[in-house]
Write a protein that holds these residues in place. Sequence first.
Motif, PDB file in Angstrom:
ATOM      1  N   TRP A  48       0.826  -1.209   0.000  1.00  0.00           N
ATOM      2  CA  TRP A  48       0.000   0.000   0.000  1.00  0.00           C
ATOM      3  C   TRP A  48       0.861   1.261   0.000  1.00  0.00           C
ATOM      4  O   TRP A  48       0.460   2.296  -0.546  1.00  0.00           O
ATOM      5  CB  TRP A  48      -0.959   0.011   1.191  1.00  0.00           C
ATOM      6  CG  TRP A  48      -0.300   0.159   2.534  1.00  0.00           C
ATOM      7  CD1 TRP A  48       0.114  -0.833   3.356  1.00  0.00           C
ATOM      8  CD2 TRP A  48       0.027   1.390   3.185  1.00  0.00           C
ATOM      9  NE1 TRP A  48       0.687  -0.325   4.483  1.00  0.00           N
ATOM     10  CE2 TRP A  48       0.641   1.055   4.418  1.00  0.00           C
ATOM     11  CE3 TRP A  48      -0.129   2.749   2.874  1.00  0.00           C
ATOM     12  CZ2 TRP A  48       1.094   2.001   5.317  1.00  0.00           C
ATOM     13  CZ3 TRP A  48       0.312   3.698   3.777  1.00  0.00           C
ATOM     14  CH2 TRP A  48       0.913   3.331   4.977  1.00  0.00           C
ATOM     15  N   VAL A  49       2.063   1.184   0.612  1.00  0.00           N
ATOM     16  CA  VAL A  49       2.942   2.364   0.633  1.00  0.00           C
ATOM     17  C   VAL A  49       3.423   2.718  -0.773  1.00  0.00           C
ATOM     18  O   VAL A  49       3.348   3.893  -1.181  1.00  0.00           O
ATOM     19  CB  VAL A  49       4.120   2.155   1.593  1.00  0.00           C
ATOM     20  CG1 VAL A  49       5.080   3.345   1.523  1.00  0.00           C
ATOM     21  CG2 VAL A  49       3.628   1.982   3.022  1.00  0.00           C
ATOM     22  N   PRO A  50       3.921   1.750  -1.576  1.00  0.00           N
ATOM     23  CA  PRO A  50       4.294   2.102  -2.954  1.00  0.00           C
ATOM     24  C   PRO A  50       3.137   2.668  -3.760  1.00  0.00           C
ATOM     25  O   PRO A  50       3.317   3.616  -4.534  1.00  0.00           O
ATOM     26  CB  PRO A  50       4.778   0.770  -3.538  1.00  0.00           C
ATOM     27  CG  PRO A  50       5.187  -0.044  -2.360  1.00  0.00           C
ATOM     28  CD  PRO A  50       4.275   0.358  -1.258  1.00  0.00           C
ATOM     29  N   ALA A  51       1.950   2.092  -3.569  1.00  0.00           N
ATOM     30  CA  ALA A  51       0.778   2.600  -4.302  1.00  0.00           C
ATOM     31  C   ALA A  51       0.467   4.029  -3.887  1.00  0.00           C
ATOM     32  O   ALA A  51       0.150   4.886  -4.733  1.00  0.00           O
ATOM     33  CB  ALA A  51      -0.420   1.688  -4.036  1.00  0.00           C
ATOM     34  N   LEU A  52       0.569   4.314  -2.602  1.00  0.00           N
ATOM     35  CA  LEU A  52       0.319   5.668  -2.117  1.00  0.00           C
ATOM     36  C   LEU A  52       1.340   6.642  -2.683  1.00  0.00           C
ATOM     37  O   LEU A  52       0.992   7.756  -3.104  1.00  0.00           O
ATOM     38  CB  LEU A  52       0.369   5.672  -0.586  1.00  0.00           C
ATOM     39  CG  LEU A  52       0.229   7.047   0.096  1.00  0.00           C
ATOM     40  CD1 LEU A  52      -1.148   7.640  -0.194  1.00  0.00           C
ATOM     41  CD2 LEU A  52       0.454   6.928   1.603  1.00  0.00           C
ATOM     42  N   VAL A  53       2.622   6.225  -2.709  1.00  0.00           N
ATOM     43  CA  VAL A  53       3.677   7.087  -3.227  1.00  0.00           C
ATOM     44  C   VAL A  53       3.415   7.448  -4.686  1.00  0.00           C
ATOM     45  O   VAL A  53       3.469   8.626  -5.083  1.00  0.00           O
ATOM     46  CB  VAL A  53       5.054   6.413  -3.074  1.00  0.00           C
ATOM     47  CG1 VAL A  53       6.134   7.181  -3.842  1.00  0.00           C
ATOM     48  CG2 VAL A  53       5.444   6.322  -1.605  1.00  0.00           C
ATOM     49  N   ALA A  97       0.571  15.306  -7.502  1.00  0.00           N
ATOM     50  CA  ALA A  97       1.425  16.478  -7.322  1.00  0.00           C
ATOM     51  C   ALA A  97       1.926  16.997  -8.664  1.00  0.00           C
ATOM     52  O   ALA A  97       1.932  18.217  -8.909  1.00  0.00           O
ATOM     53  CB  ALA A  97       2.606  16.133  -6.413  1.00  0.00           C
ATOM     54  N   GLN A  98       2.326  16.093  -9.556  1.00  0.00           N
ATOM     55  CA  GLN A  98       2.858  16.535 -10.835  1.00  0.00           C
ATOM     56  C   GLN A  98       1.759  17.117 -11.723  1.00  0.00           C
ATOM     57  O   GLN A  98       1.992  18.068 -12.482  1.00  0.00           O
ATOM     58  CB  GLN A  98       3.546  15.367 -11.546  1.00  0.00           C
ATOM     59  CG  GLN A  98       4.625  15.791 -12.521  1.00  0.00           C
ATOM     60  CD  GLN A  98       5.706  16.624 -11.875  1.00  0.00           C
ATOM     61  OE1 GLN A  98       6.182  16.296 -10.785  1.00  0.00           O
ATOM     62  NE2 GLN A  98       6.071  17.725 -12.500  1.00  0.00           N
ATOM     63  N   THR A  99       0.578  16.532 -11.623  1.00  0.00           N
ATOM     64  CA  THR A  99      -0.557  17.062 -12.395  1.00  0.00           C
ATOM     65  C   THR A  99      -0.883  18.483 -11.962  1.00  0.00           C
ATOM     66  O   THR A  99      -1.102  19.374 -12.798  1.00  0.00           O
ATOM     67  CB  THR A  99      -1.783  16.159 -12.217  1.00  0.00           C
ATOM     68  OG1 THR A  99      -1.452  14.829 -12.639  1.00  0.00           O
ATOM     69  CG2 THR A  99      -2.960  16.676 -13.033  1.00  0.00           C
ATOM     70  N   ALA A 125       5.482  10.138   2.361  1.00  0.00           N
ATOM     71  CA  ALA A 125       5.105   8.772   1.987  1.00  0.00           C
ATOM     72  C   ALA A 125       6.331   7.971   1.550  1.00  0.00           C
ATOM     73  O   ALA A 125       6.523   6.820   1.974  1.00  0.00           O
ATOM     74  CB  ALA A 125       4.059   8.811   0.867  1.00  0.00           C
ATOM     75  N   LEU A 126       7.161   8.586   0.714  1.00  0.00           N
ATOM     76  CA  LEU A 126       8.352   7.882   0.229  1.00  0.00           C
ATOM     77  C   LEU A 126       9.339   7.630   1.369  1.00  0.00           C
ATOM     78  O   LEU A 126       9.912   6.539   1.487  1.00  0.00           O
ATOM     79  CB  LEU A 126       9.024   8.704  -0.874  1.00  0.00           C
ATOM     80  CG  LEU A 126      10.277   8.099  -1.514  1.00  0.00           C
ATOM     81  CD1 LEU A 126       9.941   6.800  -2.215  1.00  0.00           C
ATOM     82  CD2 LEU A 126      10.903   9.090  -2.501  1.00  0.00           C
ATOM     83  N   ALA A 127       9.547   8.635   2.215  1.00  0.00           N
ATOM     84  CA  ALA A 127      10.488   8.487   3.323  1.00  0.00           C
ATOM     85  C   ALA A 127      10.035   7.395   4.287  1.00  0.00           C
ATOM     86  O   ALA A 127      10.863   6.612   4.782  1.00  0.00           O
ATOM     87  CB  ALA A 127      10.645   9.816   4.055  1.00  0.00           C
ATOM     88  N   SER A 128       8.745   7.328   4.550  1.00  0.00           N
ATOM     89  CA  SER A 128       8.231   6.298   5.457  1.00  0.00           C
ATOM     90  C   SER A 128       8.546   4.911   4.934  1.00  0.00           C
ATOM     91  O   SER A 128       9.005   4.025   5.671  1.00  0.00           O
ATOM     92  CB  SER A 128       6.717   6.458   5.640  1.00  0.00           C
ATOM     93  OG  SER A 128       6.407   7.703   6.211  1.00  0.00           O
ATOM     94  N   GLY A 129       8.322   4.717   3.654  1.00  0.00           N
ATOM     95  CA  GLY A 129       8.600   3.416   3.067  1.00  0.00           C
ATOM     96  C   GLY A 129      10.075   3.075   3.092  1.00  0.00           C
ATOM     97  O   GLY A 129      10.471   1.955   3.445  1.00  0.00           O
ATOM     98  N   GLY A 164      13.265   9.407  -4.753  1.00  0.00           N
ATOM     99  CA  GLY A 164      12.490  10.640  -4.848  1.00  0.00           C
ATOM    100  C   GLY A 164      12.893  11.468  -6.052  1.00  0.00           C
ATOM    101  O   GLY A 164      12.034  11.966  -6.789  1.00  0.00           O
ATOM    102  N   SER A 165      14.199  11.602  -6.279  1.00  0.00           N
ATOM    103  CA  SER A 165      14.677  12.377  -7.429  1.00  0.00           C
ATOM    104  C   SER A 165      14.267  11.729  -8.739  1.00  0.00           C
ATOM    105  O   SER A 165      13.847  12.408  -9.689  1.00  0.00           O
ATOM    106  CB  SER A 165      16.205  12.509  -7.371  1.00  0.00           C
ATOM    107  OG  SER A 165      16.603  13.224  -6.238  1.00  0.00           O
ATOM    108  N   TYR A 166      14.375  10.397  -8.807  1.00  0.00           N
ATOM    109  CA  TYR A 166      14.017   9.720 -10.060  1.00  0.00           C
ATOM    110  C   TYR A 166      12.533   9.888 -10.366  1.00  0.00           C
ATOM    111  O   TYR A 166      12.154  10.217 -11.510  1.00  0.00           O
ATOM    112  CB  TYR A 166      14.363   8.236  -9.973  1.00  0.00           C
ATOM    113  CG  TYR A 166      13.888   7.465 -11.184  1.00  0.00           C
ATOM    114  CD1 TYR A 166      14.546   7.582 -12.397  1.00  0.00           C
ATOM    115  CD2 TYR A 166      12.762   6.650 -11.116  1.00  0.00           C
ATOM    116  CE1 TYR A 166      14.103   6.902 -13.525  1.00  0.00           C
ATOM    117  CE2 TYR A 166      12.306   5.967 -12.233  1.00  0.00           C
ATOM    118  CZ  TYR A 166      12.986   6.093 -13.430  1.00  0.00           C
ATOM    119  OH  TYR A 166      12.528   5.433 -14.540  1.00  0.00           O
ATOM    120  N   LEU A 167      11.680   9.666  -9.389  1.00  0.00           N
ATOM    121  CA  LEU A 167      10.241   9.792  -9.634  1.00  0.00           C
ATOM    122  C   LEU A 167       9.872  11.225 -10.008  1.00  0.00           C
ATOM    123  O   LEU A 167       9.049  11.458 -10.901  1.00  0.00           O
ATOM    124  CB  LEU A 167       9.461   9.341  -8.398  1.00  0.00           C
ATOM    125  CG  LEU A 167       9.513   7.834  -8.087  1.00  0.00           C
ATOM    126  CD1 LEU A 167       8.827   7.538  -6.761  1.00  0.00           C
ATOM    127  CD2 LEU A 167       8.859   7.030  -9.212  1.00  0.00           C
TER     128      LEU A 167
END
Length: 1450
Positions: free
Chosen positions: A862-867, A874-876, A923-927, A979-982
């Motif tokens: 669920w964490v990857p899906a949330l990220v 955010a990008q939209t 979200a990313l940091a938590s994962g 984070g940078s890649y995404l």
Amino acid sequence: MGKVFSTLGSGEEGARRGGFSKLPQKEGVGARWCPEEAAGPVSLLLFSWVTGLLRVGHRQTLEAGDLWDVHSQDRAAKVAAILDRQWAAQRRKPRPSLLRALLRSFGVRFGLAGLLKLVHDLLQFASPVLLRHLIQYLKDPQQPLSTGLALAGALLLSNILQSLCIQTYFQLVMRSGLHIRTSLISLLYTKALRMSTAAKQDTSVGEIVNLQSNDAQKLSDSCTYLHIIWSGPLQIFGALGLLFAVLGVFPALAGLGVMLLLLPFNLVMVRYLTAIRKRLIGWTDRRVQLVTEVIHGIKAIKLYAWEAPFLDRIQALRANETAQVRTSVYFGTFNDFFYALNPTLVSVASFYALTLMGVQLDATIAFPALALFNILRFPLTMIPRQINQFIQAGVAIGRVQDFLLVSETTPVATAPQAPPGSIWLRGASFSWAPPDAGDAAPTLADVSLTVRPGSLVMVVGEVGSGKSSLLAALLGESRRTAGDLAVNGRIAYTAQDPWIQNATVRDNIIVSQPWDATRYQQTIAACALAADLRTLPGGDQAEIGEKGINLSGGQKHRVALARAVYAGADIFLLDDPLSAVDTHVGRHLFDACICGHLGGKTRVLVTHQLQFVPAADVIVVLKGGRIAEYGTYDELRAKGVDFAQFEEQQEDKEKGETAEGAADERPRTSGADGGSLLMEASSPTGVSRPTVSFAEAVGGGDVVVDMEADLGQSSRQGAWSMQDGDARAGEDLGREGRGGHAAFSGGGVDVDGVATLKEAGASVRQQAQEVELMQRSAAAAAEGHGSAHEEEGDQEGTPLLQAQQPSTSDEPTKGAKAGATDAGTGKVGGESALVAVEKRAVGRVKRSVYRQYVAAWGPGYWVPALVLGVFTIAQTVKLLTNAWLAVWTEGIRNGRGSSQFYLSVYTGMSLLTALLVWARGIALASGCVAAGRTLHARLLERVLRLPMAFFDATPTGRLMNRFTRDTEQVDLQLPDTFGSYLTCAFQVVFELVIILYVTPLFVLPLVPLLAVYARIQDFYIASSRELKRLDSVARSPIFAHFGESIQGLATLRAFRLQTAFTAENEARVDASTRAYYATLVTNRWLGLRLEMLGALVVFATALFAVWAHHPDAGFAGLALTSALSITGYMNWMVRMQATIETDMNSVERVLEYTQLQPEAPAVLPDSRPPPAWPTHGAIQAEGLVVRYRPDLDPVLKGLSFSLRGGEKVGICGRTGCGKTTLMMALYRIMELAGGRLLIDGLDVATIGLADLRSRLALVPQDPVVFSGSIRSNLDPFAEAASDADLWAALRQAGMAATVGALPGQLDADVAEGGANLSTGQRQLLCMARALLRNAKILVLDEATSNVDSGTDGVVQDTIRRAFHDCTVLTIAHRLHTIIDSDRVMLLEAGTVAELDTPAVLLADDRSLFTGFVNQTLPKQAAALRRAASSRSLLAAAKLDLRGGINGSAK
């Protein structure tokens, strides 16, 4: 892409693998090859010389042989010398500064890079200016096409020049960083070789490794963006200046005001991040130190069944560390939110001021301003981060500088007029305490001693009397606080704990000495190593494991002694080399080596073997850190020293308590009162005390057994029988023996002190014949003719010398035995290296690795899906925010809506974008933090559960790399990388959508551009991934070599090997640099080409907008702005994709160890023994078969025996007979290949390992203690009922008086590895630990080999009393240790050869045990026979009594 410079390696390797065009290079074997050195200016500018390596990496998996040699300017020796000179200059100043030394060493290149950064920063302002002119051109349909084309061309040229400048800049700064990393690693290593013993105690190996692996790398990384400190403000003020022109003064000042208001908040965040980082480093250091100790002491931890408690201790430290990691990462995400908010607030403030002024926003204002705001984004983001990194670098510099300023050893003075080999001390006092310790009591006090060249000096004394400290003083290892000391000549040294390298036997002996075959063979013979080499596959080319793991204690001592002998020094300092060998080998070493081969050399011998003292020129008796007696053997006898009592027990000593000396044999740390650890208040005075008996001063003689080498014929035939007696050979022989030119055999002295020259002469001749026989054996084996001296029944021997020249290969030598000390028994099949070359995965990182990593983020994915969901949203919103500017400008131009409306929507969308950036970061940091915690826990749990065979074959440095560098990558690097890649991936996709929407014709060049982009990406990633793996593998040897050097620091310095080992360190650093530098330059190759592609994207977008003369200037401006920003995002996306692959290599390496096969379960819930098991301690073996590997012959061959509960059984036999293997099988360190082993009728294979090992007690041969306190070492997990139990155990082990004298007593500090305790004291501490366990079965494996016989006697008496109802298995060299056992088990070739009472065995003249007793001196043999006889009736009664309880004995 420029000319490809493509040679693959020096000589044949490059030709074999192919793929490069030939480059001019030096001729001959070992010629260097570095294409950069021969590259032209254009190739250097475009990094075309790198293409060849990438081509090979794309075609096949890169190997170390494919990499270039290190550039001459990057070689560790050259770079380190530069910093070393500057640091030496700083050391002479009142306030030395490592930062100034670094700047003066590498500042020129770094400053040149700054000039290129200046040009780049000025060029980047051209883009917003040209963009504004392009938009103005599009708004005016009357402008000629040539103007638009010229503007598009200027935009292309500007971007190309920027790319060339910035990539060259990065090349310069990263090379500077490489030089800083290389020079600091070398400087730290050379400093470690010079640091004093006191400083070594205060700094753990883990801490210094952290300085090398983490701090040096951080200082290297800080160079990359350090210029932002000045270029950032330049970019900010340059952008503001252009904003004045675009927006006007007031709107630009409004934006500047917002930046100034936010600046204090930036500084607060930086300060807070620094504090977090310091706390994180502290917890990391503590965790790494404990993990290092656990790995070093893993065998003891397994034997004590301490895996779970130590796991809990490490996990507790890891929990605190993870909490700091989480805080750091979460705060970092808040930083990202704040940095995203900064340019947003600046743009909102500027546009709001513009609206208040009544100026209508149009495309010529909005998009140039947006481009300038994007320029502002980088310095506003990077300045606080770089300040933070700068502060971290400052912390790192401070840590490194603090270590570089620790105290160093002071070279021992020489007397110019004295001949080589002379030693002179006058009123000298020495201390282990550092200079600032105040009035610390000295370890040695008022020592006056003169040693003439060629003399043999024996140093004797009780445990802790200062014997090893005296040798350390002569070496300059301890600090001289008073008096004078001079040592003339080259020194060779053997430590009490022999230092053995992870190298071949030959390499351990010759070290860096020139090869001399004759001298080498003589050394092998003199040190009785010929028979041992025959048992090793590969002979002297057999590999010795780390710390000599696959050698017995006696073998390690003899290899260390051989190193000293081969060195051919003037002075030999020998710290108890005879303690771990049997009588026969000990006599051979003394006669053939110490008195024979080294005759005429100065020898200072520390020993407990008192039978040899009549051969000494001078005897020094130490007590309480002072010389109690001093003189020749005859002089001491004249003073009343009673040598006839040397074998008697110290009956006048208090029962259960050993009277130990005040001074210690090992380095000590200062207590709270400034005194030296293990120092007592009182000490003897004077050097002439006629009333002191030798037994009282020294503690009695030693009777040792355990045939360490072939006897040459069966003991049953009475080989080397000494029943006729060796005696002191009168005055003539005494002078000759003490002169060191005649062998002294045994040193036996009768009651009247009378000897027969005939008997002694016969012994000398017999020893000489054995030496000659061993020399012939070595020579025959060297010539490939097999053994000239083999044991009856042995199969064809392995050649001793595999080659006449020393090995020069860098690869590990194959052919070591893969087990413990008994491996030499069976026939060893195959020749495989004990320590294998570190494996690395090849090709793409497997999907399973990604899957396991992402699964560790949290349950259910669920964490990857949330990220991904938050990133998409955010990008939209960000895309819509930028598009809203186009809508705004077009709406105003067409008269739709008000500026206030558009501004309000823009402000809201901007704030929402910043909030979503923060949410996606959380979200990313938590994962990622959860994954780091989970992976470390899995790694630690699995490593602690791996079998001992894994640790025997895996260097500590390689394993520690997983817990240091790889763990840090997972904790701190991967969150940023992902984070940078995404961010970049989403940004590129959405920017391309905008460009295609505005200029549909852009699809025509887009397809070929994407194809080239994909090709470059694929071309780069294949090589980058393997280069990172090669770099990771190349780092481990640096840390392994460092740890090995620290362990043998005193030996290294004694042999003056600092230069040779520094060169080895530099060679390993160069090997790492080959891969690391290749990684850096391939990044430059990629960056330049991707930025060129980005420039083409901008050019194509501008070209199509100009060609179509796009009527909608707002959306055209949006497309051009997107094209300008896409360049950096495309470049960074590929870099981050490759970085993910390389960083995932750390995950891959961690997971590699988690997938290894563990040993049996610790607990089997369905098969647990009764709580009180074992109740009697009866042991029964039925046909035990043990192999070290499935492909090898068994070491234990159907071994069977039965021991009653409560029996005291002595186990003896020569090396390779299976003694240690039997103990390992009992503890299931090695699993049985056949048979059963039962304790009280329960098959130990049917229960868990923890249930088995926790019910047994052990005192090992190599005592292991951990940093902490006496209390934590005795009872590490607070299982004792009270302190009274701890003191009772210490009292029984003979350590109570010593511990009671310490500051803090039970809470007194113990240094890492017990460095402030002598080896004997560590053994006694382990004895007290075993007493606390109160088990029914006690195993003593050479438990008192490093204590004097008096202490040994007291300890044995303690064992008889404290374990009177327990089964005791004793493996010992000293026959008096096992002579009063109920029974003696003698092993031969993996079977039980004899098992009976000592009296029964001695009654048989042909028994092996009788042969062992006959090897002792006549008086000792008689005493042993009397002891066995007096115990026989009592032992029989005890056996009958136990028989009624536990059954009959076999």
